[in-house]
Design a protein around this motif. Structure first.
Motif, PDB file in Angstrom:
ATOM      1  N   SER A  45       0.823  -1.209   0.000  1.00  0.00           N
ATOM      2  CA  SER A  45       0.000   0.000   0.000  1.00  0.00           C
ATOM      3  C   SER A  45       0.857   1.260   0.000  1.00  0.00           C
ATOM      4  CB  SER A  45      -0.930  -0.006   1.217  1.00  0.00           C
ATOM      5  OG  SER A  45      -1.696   1.178   1.273  1.00  0.00           O
ATOM      6  N   ALA A  46       1.917   1.262   0.835  1.00  0.00           N
ATOM      7  CA  ALA A  46       2.809   2.421   0.870  1.00  0.00           C
ATOM      8  C   ALA A  46       3.529   2.613  -0.463  1.00  0.00           C
ATOM      9  CB  ALA A  46       3.828   2.249   2.004  1.00  0.00           C
ATOM     10  N   THR A  47       3.915   1.495  -1.101  1.00  0.00           N
ATOM     11  CA  THR A  47       4.577   1.580  -2.400  1.00  0.00           C
ATOM     12  C   THR A  47       3.630   2.124  -3.460  1.00  0.00           C
ATOM     13  OG1 THR A  47       5.931  -0.343  -1.789  1.00  0.00           O
ATOM     14  CG2 THR A  47       5.882   0.266  -4.111  1.00  0.00           C
ATOM     15  N   LEU A  48       2.381   1.678  -3.442  1.00  0.00           N
ATOM     16  CA  LEU A  48       1.389   2.195  -4.383  1.00  0.00           C
ATOM     17  C   LEU A  48       1.149   3.691  -4.166  1.00  0.00           C
ATOM     18  CD1 LEU A  48      -1.376  -0.562  -4.675  1.00  0.00           C
ATOM     19  CD2 LEU A  48      -0.140   0.514  -6.561  1.00  0.00           C
ATOM     20  N   HIS A  49       1.079   4.088  -2.908  1.00  0.00           N
ATOM     21  CA  HIS A  49       0.861   5.508  -2.604  1.00  0.00           C
ATOM     22  C   HIS A  49       2.024   6.356  -3.128  1.00  0.00           C
ATOM     23  CE1 HIS A  49       0.657   9.166  -0.076  1.00  0.00           C
ATOM     24  NE2 HIS A  49      -0.651   8.970  -0.144  1.00  0.00           N
ATOM     25  N   TYR A  50       3.240   5.853  -2.966  1.00  0.00           N
ATOM     26  CA  TYR A  50       4.399   6.582  -3.469  1.00  0.00           C
ATOM     27  C   TYR A  50       4.386   6.630  -5.000  1.00  0.00           C
ATOM     28  CZ  TYR A  50       9.303   7.853  -4.166  1.00  0.00           C
ATOM     29  OH  TYR A  50      10.462   8.477  -4.550  1.00  0.00           O
ATOM     30  N   ALA A  51       3.994   5.513  -5.623  1.00  0.00           N
ATOM     31  CA  ALA A  51       3.918   5.477  -7.086  1.00  0.00           C
ATOM     32  C   ALA A  51       2.885   6.471  -7.615  1.00  0.00           C
ATOM     33  CB  ALA A  51       3.587   4.065  -7.551  1.00  0.00           C
ATOM     34  N   ILE A  52       1.774   6.596  -6.906  1.00  0.00           N
ATOM     35  CA  ILE A  52       0.739   7.561  -7.315  1.00  0.00           C
ATOM     36  C   ILE A  52       1.280   8.981  -7.222  1.00  0.00           C
ATOM     37  CG2 ILE A  52      -1.494   8.543  -6.642  1.00  0.00           C
ATOM     38  CD1 ILE A  52      -2.326   5.711  -5.803  1.00  0.00           C
ATOM     39  N   SER A  53       2.032   9.274  -6.168  1.00  0.00           N
ATOM     40  CA  SER A  53       2.619  10.616  -6.025  1.00  0.00           C
ATOM     41  C   SER A  53       3.595  10.911  -7.159  1.00  0.00           C
ATOM     42  CB  SER A  53       3.333  10.727  -4.675  1.00  0.00           C
ATOM     43  OG  SER A  53       2.436  10.513  -3.600  1.00  0.00           O
ATOM     44  N   VAL A  54       4.413   9.911  -7.521  1.00  0.00           N
ATOM     45  CA  VAL A  54       5.359  10.092  -8.614  1.00  0.00           C
ATOM     46  C   VAL A  54       4.629  10.294  -9.936  1.00  0.00           C
ATOM     47  CG1 VAL A  54       7.211   8.987  -9.937  1.00  0.00           C
ATOM     48  CG2 VAL A  54       7.165   8.768  -7.446  1.00  0.00           C
ATOM     49  N   ALA A  55       3.581   9.474 -10.178  1.00  0.00           N
ATOM     50  CA  ALA A  55       2.820   9.595 -11.425  1.00  0.00           C
ATOM     51  C   ALA A  55       2.105  10.937 -11.523  1.00  0.00           C
ATOM     52  CB  ALA A  55       1.819   8.450 -11.529  1.00  0.00           C
ATOM     53  N   GLU A  56       1.574  11.425 -10.398  1.00  0.00           N
ATOM     54  CA  GLU A  56       0.905  12.733 -10.401  1.00  0.00           C
ATOM     55  C   GLU A  56       1.896  13.859 -10.665  1.00  0.00           C
ATOM     56  OE1 GLU A  56      -2.894  11.962  -7.403  1.00  0.00           O
ATOM     57  OE2 GLU A  56      -1.017  12.807  -6.624  1.00  0.00           O
ATOM     58  N   ALA A  57       3.102  13.717 -10.106  1.00  0.00           N
ATOM     59  CA  ALA A  57       4.121  14.744 -10.348  1.00  0.00           C
ATOM     60  C   ALA A  57       4.532  14.788 -11.813  1.00  0.00           C
ATOM     61  CB  ALA A  57       5.333  14.484  -9.464  1.00  0.00           C
ATOM     62  N   VAL A  58       4.592  13.612 -12.447  1.00  0.00           N
ATOM     63  CA  VAL A  58       4.956  13.566 -13.862  1.00  0.00           C
ATOM     64  C   VAL A  58       3.826  14.106 -14.740  1.00  0.00           C
ATOM     65  CG1 VAL A  58       5.512  12.010 -15.778  1.00  0.00           C
ATOM     66  CG2 VAL A  58       6.554  11.651 -13.536  1.00  0.00           C
ATOM     67  N   ALA A  59       2.578  13.776 -14.357  1.00  0.00           N
ATOM     68  CA  ALA A  59       1.438  14.192 -15.164  1.00  0.00           C
ATOM     69  C   ALA A  59       1.077  15.652 -14.976  1.00  0.00           C
ATOM     70  CB  ALA A  59       0.220  13.324 -14.821  1.00  0.00           C
ATOM     71  N   LYS A  60       1.565  16.279 -13.926  1.00  0.00           N
ATOM     72  CA  LYS A  60       1.230  17.677 -13.664  1.00  0.00           C
ATOM     73  C   LYS A  60       1.824  18.568 -14.741  1.00  0.00           C
ATOM     74  CE  LYS A  60       1.444  21.182 -10.014  1.00  0.00           C
ATOM     75  NZ  LYS A  60       1.950  21.499  -8.663  1.00  0.00           N
ATOM     76  N   PRO A  61       1.023  19.410 -15.381  1.00  0.00           N
ATOM     77  CA  PRO A  61       1.554  20.255 -16.458  1.00  0.00           C
ATOM     78  C   PRO A  61       2.519  21.298 -15.915  1.00  0.00           C
ATOM     79  CG  PRO A  61      -0.692  20.903 -15.920  1.00  0.00           C
ATOM     80  CD  PRO A  61      -0.412  19.637 -15.145  1.00  0.00           C
ATOM     81  N   SER A  62       3.581  21.481 -16.634  1.00  0.00           N
ATOM     82  CA  SER A  62       4.576  22.479 -16.241  1.00  0.00           C
ATOM     83  C   SER A  62       4.370  23.747 -17.067  1.00  0.00           C
ATOM     84  CB  SER A  62       5.993  21.940 -16.461  1.00  0.00           C
ATOM     85  OG  SER A  62       6.180  21.572 -17.814  1.00  0.00           O
ATOM     86  N   PHE A  63       4.484  24.871 -16.413  1.00  0.00           N
ATOM     87  CA  PHE A  63       4.283  26.148 -17.078  1.00  0.00           C
ATOM     88  C   PHE A  63       5.630  26.713 -17.521  1.00  0.00           C
ATOM     89  CE2 PHE A  63       0.760  25.568 -14.183  1.00  0.00           C
ATOM     90  CZ  PHE A  63      -0.330  25.872 -14.992  1.00  0.00           C
ATOM     91  N   ARG A  64       5.677  27.102 -18.761  1.00  0.00           N
ATOM     92  CA  ARG A  64       6.900  27.683 -19.306  1.00  0.00           C
ATOM     93  C   ARG A  64       6.778  29.190 -19.349  1.00  0.00           C
ATOM     94  NH1 ARG A  64       7.910  25.029 -24.967  1.00  0.00           N
ATOM     95  NH2 ARG A  64       5.723  25.684 -25.170  1.00  0.00           N
ATOM     96  N   LYS A  65       7.854  29.820 -19.035  1.00  0.00           N
ATOM     97  CA  LYS A  65       7.877  31.270 -19.111  1.00  0.00           C
ATOM     98  C   LYS A  65       8.080  31.705 -20.564  1.00  0.00           C
ATOM     99  CE  LYS A  65       9.654  32.058 -14.452  1.00  0.00           C
ATOM    100  NZ  LYS A  65      10.734  32.678 -13.652  1.00  0.00           N
ATOM    101  N   VAL A  66       7.189  32.514 -21.038  1.00  0.00           N
ATOM    102  CA  VAL A  66       7.266  32.996 -22.415  1.00  0.00           C
ATOM    103  C   VAL A  66       7.823  34.413 -22.390  1.00  0.00           C
ATOM    104  CG1 VAL A  66       6.001  33.489 -24.513  1.00  0.00           C
ATOM    105  CG2 VAL A  66       5.320  31.556 -23.065  1.00  0.00           C
ATOM    106  N   SER A  67       8.932  34.569 -23.035  1.00  0.00           N
ATOM    107  CA  SER A  67       9.552  35.893 -23.083  1.00  0.00           C
ATOM    108  C   SER A  67       8.934  36.708 -24.210  1.00  0.00           C
ATOM    109  CB  SER A  67      11.059  35.759 -23.296  1.00  0.00           C
ATOM    110  OG  SER A  67      11.329  35.117 -24.521  1.00  0.00           O
ATOM    111  N   ARG A  68       8.543  37.897 -23.897  1.00  0.00           N
ATOM    112  CA  ARG A  68       7.958  38.790 -24.879  1.00  0.00           C
ATOM    113  C   ARG A  68       8.964  39.878 -25.243  1.00  0.00           C
ATOM    114  NH1 ARG A  68       1.845  39.794 -22.478  1.00  0.00           N
ATOM    115  NH2 ARG A  68       1.175  37.593 -22.540  1.00  0.00           N
ATOM    116  N   LYS A  69       9.239  39.910 -26.479  1.00  0.00           N
ATOM    117  CA  LYS A  69      10.190  40.926 -26.954  1.00  0.00           C
ATOM    118  C   LYS A  69       9.448  42.179 -27.362  1.00  0.00           C
ATOM    119  CE  LYS A  69      13.602  37.610 -28.661  1.00  0.00           C
ATOM    120  NZ  LYS A  69      14.368  37.175 -29.831  1.00  0.00           N
ATOM    121  N   ARG A  70       9.939  43.280 -26.918  1.00  0.00           N
ATOM    122  CA  ARG A  70       9.325  44.539 -27.322  1.00  0.00           C
ATOM    123  C   ARG A  70       9.792  44.904 -28.733  1.00  0.00           C
ATOM    124  NH1 ARG A  70      10.074  48.403 -22.002  1.00  0.00           N
ATOM    125  NH2 ARG A  70       8.784  47.135 -20.568  1.00  0.00           N
ATOM    126  N   ARG A  71       8.850  45.398 -29.476  1.00  0.00           N
ATOM    127  CA  ARG A  71       9.175  45.826 -30.824  1.00  0.00           C
ATOM    128  C   ARG A  71       9.500  47.312 -30.815  1.00  0.00           C
ATOM    129  NH1 ARG A  71       4.718  42.777 -34.653  1.00  0.00           N
ATOM    130  NH2 ARG A  71       5.332  40.638 -34.116  1.00  0.00           N
TER     131      ARG A  71
END
Length: 221
Positions: A195-221
Protein backbone atom coordinates in the motif's frame (compact mmCIF):
# COMPACT_ATOMS: atom_id res chain seq x y z
CA UNK A 1 2.19 -2.59 -20.87
CA UNK A 2 0.10 -4.76 -18.54
CA UNK A 3 -0.57 -3.57 -15.00
CA UNK A 4 1.14 -5.61 -12.29
CA UNK A 5 -1.11 -7.69 -10.04
CA UNK A 6 -1.04 -7.53 -6.24
CA UNK A 7 0.75 -10.89 -6.15
CA UNK A 8 3.44 -9.62 -8.52
CA UNK A 9 3.91 -6.49 -6.43
CA UNK A 10 4.20 -8.56 -3.27
CA UNK A 11 6.74 -10.93 -4.78
CA UNK A 12 8.76 -7.97 -6.14
CA UNK A 13 9.22 -6.54 -2.64
CA UNK A 14 12.20 -7.71 -0.56
CA UNK A 15 11.78 -10.53 1.91
CA UNK A 16 14.64 -10.31 4.37
CA UNK A 17 14.65 -13.43 6.52
CA UNK A 18 17.03 -14.93 9.02
CA UNK A 19 18.52 -18.14 7.64
CA UNK A 20 18.75 -19.61 11.14
CA UNK A 21 14.94 -19.57 11.30
CA UNK A 22 14.45 -21.64 8.16
CA UNK A 23 12.84 -24.44 10.17
CA UNK A 24 10.27 -21.98 11.52
CA UNK A 25 8.62 -21.87 8.08
CA UNK A 26 7.38 -25.41 8.61
CA UNK A 27 6.48 -25.16 12.30
CA UNK A 28 3.25 -23.26 11.64
CA UNK A 29 2.02 -25.90 9.19
CA UNK A 30 2.99 -28.69 11.60
CA UNK A 31 1.10 -27.03 14.46
CA UNK A 32 -2.01 -26.53 12.33
CA UNK A 33 -1.87 -30.16 11.16
CA UNK A 34 -1.46 -31.42 14.73
CA UNK A 35 -4.46 -29.36 15.89
CA UNK A 36 -6.55 -30.71 12.99
CA UNK A 37 -5.60 -34.31 13.80
CA UNK A 38 -6.37 -33.76 17.48
CA UNK A 39 -9.77 -32.25 16.70
CA UNK A 40 -10.57 -35.13 14.32
CA UNK A 41 -9.66 -37.74 16.91
CA UNK A 42 -11.67 -35.99 19.59
CA UNK A 43 -14.67 -35.71 17.28
CA UNK A 44 -14.43 -39.38 16.33
CA UNK A 45 -14.18 -40.36 19.99
CA UNK A 46 -17.30 -38.39 20.85
CA UNK A 47 -19.20 -39.80 17.86
CA UNK A 48 -18.38 -43.45 18.58
CA UNK A 49 -18.22 -42.90 22.35
CA UNK A 50 -14.62 -44.04 22.51
CA UNK A 51 -12.69 -42.49 25.37
CA UNK A 52 -9.42 -43.90 23.98
CA UNK A 53 -9.73 -41.76 20.84
CA UNK A 54 -10.37 -38.67 22.94
CA UNK A 55 -7.26 -39.31 25.01
CA UNK A 56 -5.26 -40.05 21.85
CA UNK A 57 -6.18 -36.55 20.69
CA UNK A 58 -4.00 -35.17 23.49
CA UNK A 59 -0.84 -36.31 21.67
CA UNK A 60 -1.21 -33.96 18.66
CA UNK A 61 -2.06 -31.13 21.04
CA UNK A 62 1.12 -31.80 23.02
CA UNK A 63 3.11 -31.87 19.77
CA UNK A 64 1.55 -28.52 18.84
CA UNK A 65 2.66 -27.04 22.15
CA UNK A 66 6.18 -28.37 21.62
CA UNK A 67 6.23 -26.86 18.12
CA UNK A 68 5.13 -23.49 19.45
CA UNK A 69 7.79 -23.69 22.17
CA UNK A 70 10.49 -24.39 19.57
CA UNK A 71 9.25 -21.49 17.45
CA UNK A 72 9.36 -19.23 20.51
CA UNK A 73 12.98 -20.25 21.19
CA UNK A 74 13.97 -19.55 17.59
CA UNK A 75 12.21 -16.21 17.71
CA UNK A 76 14.00 -15.34 20.95
CA UNK A 77 17.38 -16.22 19.43
CA UNK A 78 16.63 -14.07 16.39
CA UNK A 79 15.58 -11.13 18.57
CA UNK A 80 18.64 -11.55 20.81
CA UNK A 81 20.96 -11.40 17.79
CA UNK A 82 19.32 -8.27 16.44
CA UNK A 83 19.30 -6.56 19.85
CA UNK A 84 23.09 -6.65 20.04
CA UNK A 85 23.28 -3.88 17.46
CA UNK A 86 19.65 -2.81 16.99
CA UNK A 87 20.33 0.53 15.37
CA UNK A 88 22.74 -0.82 12.78
CA UNK A 89 20.57 -3.84 11.99
CA UNK A 90 17.35 -1.84 11.66
CA UNK A 91 18.86 0.92 9.53
CA UNK A 92 20.49 -1.61 7.20
CA UNK A 93 17.24 -3.52 6.77
CA UNK A 94 15.24 -0.34 6.17
CA UNK A 95 17.76 0.82 3.56
CA UNK A 96 17.40 -2.46 1.67
CA UNK A 97 13.63 -2.44 1.84
CA UNK A 98 13.21 1.22 0.91
CA UNK A 99 15.58 0.94 -2.05
CA UNK A 100 13.56 -1.94 -3.50
CA UNK A 101 10.23 -0.27 -2.73
CA UNK A 102 11.41 2.91 -4.42
CA UNK A 103 12.46 0.96 -7.48
CA UNK A 104 9.09 -0.82 -7.63
CA UNK A 105 7.24 2.50 -7.18
CA UNK A 106 9.17 3.95 -10.15
CA UNK A 107 8.05 0.99 -12.26
CA UNK A 108 4.43 1.34 -11.14
CA UNK A 109 4.41 5.07 -11.87
CA UNK A 110 4.64 4.25 -15.58
CA UNK A 111 1.15 2.70 -15.54
CA UNK A 112 -2.21 4.45 -15.79
CA UNK A 113 -2.77 6.80 -12.85
CA UNK A 114 -6.48 6.01 -12.58
CA UNK A 115 -5.72 2.28 -12.37
CA UNK A 116 -3.10 2.87 -9.66
CA UNK A 117 -5.59 4.83 -7.58
CA UNK A 118 -8.23 2.14 -8.02
CA UNK A 119 -5.81 -0.60 -6.88
CA UNK A 120 -4.71 1.53 -3.92
CA UNK A 121 -8.34 2.04 -2.81
CA UNK A 122 -9.08 -1.69 -3.21
CA UNK A 123 -6.01 -2.65 -1.20
CA UNK A 124 -6.91 -0.23 1.60
CA UNK A 125 -10.39 -1.79 1.78
CA UNK A 126 -8.82 -5.25 2.07
CA UNK A 127 -6.51 -4.06 4.84
CA UNK A 128 -9.53 -2.82 6.80
CA UNK A 129 -11.09 -6.29 6.46
CA UNK A 130 -7.90 -7.96 7.75
CA UNK A 131 -7.75 -5.61 10.72
CA UNK A 132 -11.41 -6.33 11.54
CA UNK A 133 -10.62 -10.06 11.49
CA UNK A 134 -7.79 -9.43 13.96
CA UNK A 135 -10.22 -7.55 16.20
CA UNK A 136 -12.52 -10.60 16.16
CA UNK A 137 -9.71 -13.04 17.00
CA UNK A 138 -8.62 -11.09 20.08
CA UNK A 139 -11.75 -11.75 22.20
CA UNK A 140 -11.87 -15.34 20.97
CA UNK A 141 -8.28 -15.86 22.08
CA UNK A 142 -9.20 -14.56 25.55
CA UNK A 143 -12.54 -16.38 25.89
CA UNK A 144 -11.29 -19.90 25.11
CA UNK A 145 -8.64 -20.02 27.88
CA UNK A 146 -11.25 -18.65 30.29
CA UNK A 147 -13.58 -21.53 29.35
CA UNK A 148 -10.76 -24.03 29.90
CA UNK A 149 -10.08 -22.55 33.36
CA UNK A 150 -13.77 -22.70 34.33
CA UNK A 151 -13.91 -26.34 33.31
CA UNK A 152 -10.63 -27.18 35.04
CA UNK A 153 -11.77 -25.77 38.42
CA UNK A 154 -15.10 -27.63 38.02
CA UNK A 155 -17.29 -24.55 38.33
CA UNK A 156 -19.81 -25.93 35.84
CA UNK A 157 -19.89 -29.42 37.46
CA UNK A 158 -19.64 -31.24 34.15
CA UNK A 159 -18.93 -34.99 33.81
CA UNK A 160 -15.26 -35.93 33.66
CA UNK A 161 -15.25 -36.96 29.99
CA UNK A 162 -17.10 -33.80 28.96
CA UNK A 163 -14.57 -31.71 30.90
CA UNK A 164 -11.70 -33.39 29.05
CA UNK A 165 -13.32 -32.81 25.66
CA UNK A 166 -14.14 -29.16 26.43
CA UNK A 167 -10.60 -28.49 27.66
CA UNK A 168 -9.18 -30.22 24.58
CA UNK A 169 -11.26 -28.13 22.19
CA UNK A 170 -10.51 -24.96 24.18
CA UNK A 171 -6.77 -25.56 23.93
CA UNK A 172 -7.00 -26.42 20.22
CA UNK A 173 -9.15 -23.34 19.60
CA UNK A 174 -6.72 -21.12 21.47
CA UNK A 175 -3.81 -22.43 19.42
CA UNK A 176 -5.80 -21.93 16.23
CA UNK A 177 -6.70 -18.36 17.20
CA UNK A 178 -3.06 -17.60 17.99
CA UNK A 179 -1.83 -19.02 14.69
CA UNK A 180 -4.55 -17.19 12.79
CA UNK A 181 -3.73 -13.90 14.49
CA UNK A 182 -0.01 -14.22 13.75
CA UNK A 183 -0.68 -15.15 10.11
CA UNK A 184 -3.07 -12.23 9.62
CA UNK A 185 -0.64 -9.84 11.29
CA UNK A 186 2.19 -10.91 8.99
CA UNK A 187 -0.08 -10.59 5.95
CA UNK A 188 -1.20 -7.16 7.13
CA UNK A 189 2.40 -5.95 7.42
CA UNK A 190 3.25 -7.14 3.91
CA UNK A 191 0.12 -5.62 2.42
CA UNK A 192 0.80 -2.34 4.21
CA UNK A 193 4.17 -2.27 2.47
CA UNK A 194 2.48 -2.74 -0.91
CA UNK A 195 0.00 0.00 0.00
CA UNK A 196 2.81 2.42 0.87
CA UNK A 197 4.58 1.58 -2.40
CA UNK A 198 1.39 2.20 -4.38
CA UNK A 199 0.86 5.51 -2.60
CA UNK A 200 4.40 6.58 -3.47
CA UNK A 201 3.92 5.48 -7.09
CA UNK A 202 0.74 7.56 -7.32
CA UNK A 203 2.62 10.62 -6.02
CA UNK A 204 5.36 10.09 -8.61
CA UNK A 205 2.82 9.59 -11.43
CA UNK A 206 0.91 12.73 -10.40
CA UNK A 207 4.12 14.74 -10.35
CA UNK A 208 4.96 13.57 -13.86
CA UNK A 209 1.44 14.19 -15.16
CA UNK A 210 1.23 17.68 -13.66
CA UNK A 211 1.55 20.25 -16.46
CA UNK A 212 4.58 22.48 -16.24
CA UNK A 213 4.28 26.15 -17.08
CA UNK A 214 6.90 27.68 -19.31
CA UNK A 215 7.88 31.27 -19.11
CA UNK A 216 7.27 33.00 -22.42
CA UNK A 217 9.55 35.89 -23.08
CA UNK A 218 7.96 38.79 -24.88
CA UNK A 219 10.19 40.93 -26.95
CA UNK A 220 9.32 44.54 -27.32
CA UNK A 221 9.18 45.83 -30.82
Amino acid sequence: MTMLTFSEMLSALPQIEDESRGIAKYLGKAVVLSCAVGAALAGAGMYWNKASLVYMACLPIVLSLIGMAVDAVLEYRSIAETMREPGSWLSSELDQRFAREKQLAAELAKFDLVELKRMYARLEAELVRVERALDVLKPIGMALPAIAILVAVDVLHLPGMVQDVVKLFAIAGTLGAMIGAVSLYKANVRLRTVSATLHYAISVAEAVAKPSFRKVSRKRR
